[in-house]
Scaffold this active site. Sequence first.
Site, PDB file in Angstrom:
ATOM      1  N   ASP A 102      70.573  88.838  35.760  1.00 54.66           N
ATOM      2  CA  ASP A 102      71.385  89.133  36.452  1.00 54.66           C
ATOM      3  C   ASP A 102      72.525  90.077  36.441  1.00 54.66           C
ATOM      4  OD1 ASP A 102      72.637  88.871  39.207  1.00 54.66           O
ATOM      5  OD2 ASP A 102      70.687  86.626  39.757  1.00 54.66           O
ATOM      6  N   SER A 136      72.677  83.576  47.232  1.00 58.92           N
ATOM      7  CA  SER A 136      73.299  84.590  46.571  1.00 58.92           C
ATOM      8  C   SER A 136      75.014  84.217  47.644  1.00 58.92           C
ATOM      9  CB  SER A 136      73.867  85.902  46.882  1.00 58.92           C
ATOM     10  OG  SER A 136      74.884  86.965  46.339  1.00 58.92           O
ATOM     11  N   HIS A 164      69.159  90.092  41.162  1.00 56.28           N
ATOM     12  CA  HIS A 164      69.642  89.261  41.745  1.00 56.28           C
ATOM     13  C   HIS A 164      69.149  88.882  42.622  1.00 56.28           C
ATOM     14  CE1 HIS A 164      73.096  87.132  43.528  1.00 56.28           C
ATOM     15  NE2 HIS A 164      73.914  87.871  44.561  1.00 56.28           N
TER      16      HIS A 164
END
Length: 270
Positions: free
Chosen positions: A217, A95, A246
């Site tokens: 996601d 991320s 995610h």
Amino acid sequence: MGIVEEAHNVKIVGSGEQVIVLAHGFGTDQSVWKHLIPHLVDNYKVVLYDNMGAGTTNPDYFDFERYSTLEGYAYDLLAILEEFQLSCCIFVGHSVSAIVGAIASIMRPDLFSKLILISASPRYLNDVDYYGGFEQEDLDQLFEAMQSNYKAWCSGFAPLAVGGDMDSVAVQEFSRTLFNMRPDIALSVAQTIFQSDFRHLLCHVTVSCHIIQSIKDLAVPVVVSEYLHQNLGGDSIVEVMSSEGHLPQLSSPDSVIPVLLRHIRHDIVV
């Protein structure tokens, strides 16, 4: 123990010569890698650390000005690599840390042999000819919800981000680490991440990148992984997995860990 080591809870495990650095995303800490680490320690030296602001770090160390941009986190990463004299590492970033690693690699490409970018996005806001997944109104509502009742927001956001119901272990784990963050710090970090735009820097990333993305996601549409692939300055490869959510390394380890290991072990063939 040095200040950098203490501040980021740096841990080094494993016995190999090749160094792998694992960097977590927003709302988690280094525990998000618990399913991957056992597969690495026999052959690699594994470096784990917590981003400043994670619930496991001392909130007194969080500098709101320094971390109002992702460069602050990139400087932290470089400080960790320099303190432990680590070079030519394989960097696995999830991320926001995927983009942090990319920024750090522009500053010091010699410290990275390749970047493995999981659920990465250079910009979350939609723009002309760019689909990031969010309108400004969406983000304003998200920030308002965080500010008004952080605990309630965590309970609602965790299953959406992970892609599961509240009874799943992965959702409970993400809820725990998310709720461990101090609310004002969590809001500041979220604003920094979701309002950032690093599309202009992608062309300066020359280290080879492996882009790994879930098919579904909440935070990062699949088209973003292709955008990264097309705009990074060096060699890159994309793999879209059948996983949802995610945090696929936490929610779907049985299918995701083999993919990560393959990308860790094999370089891009041009």
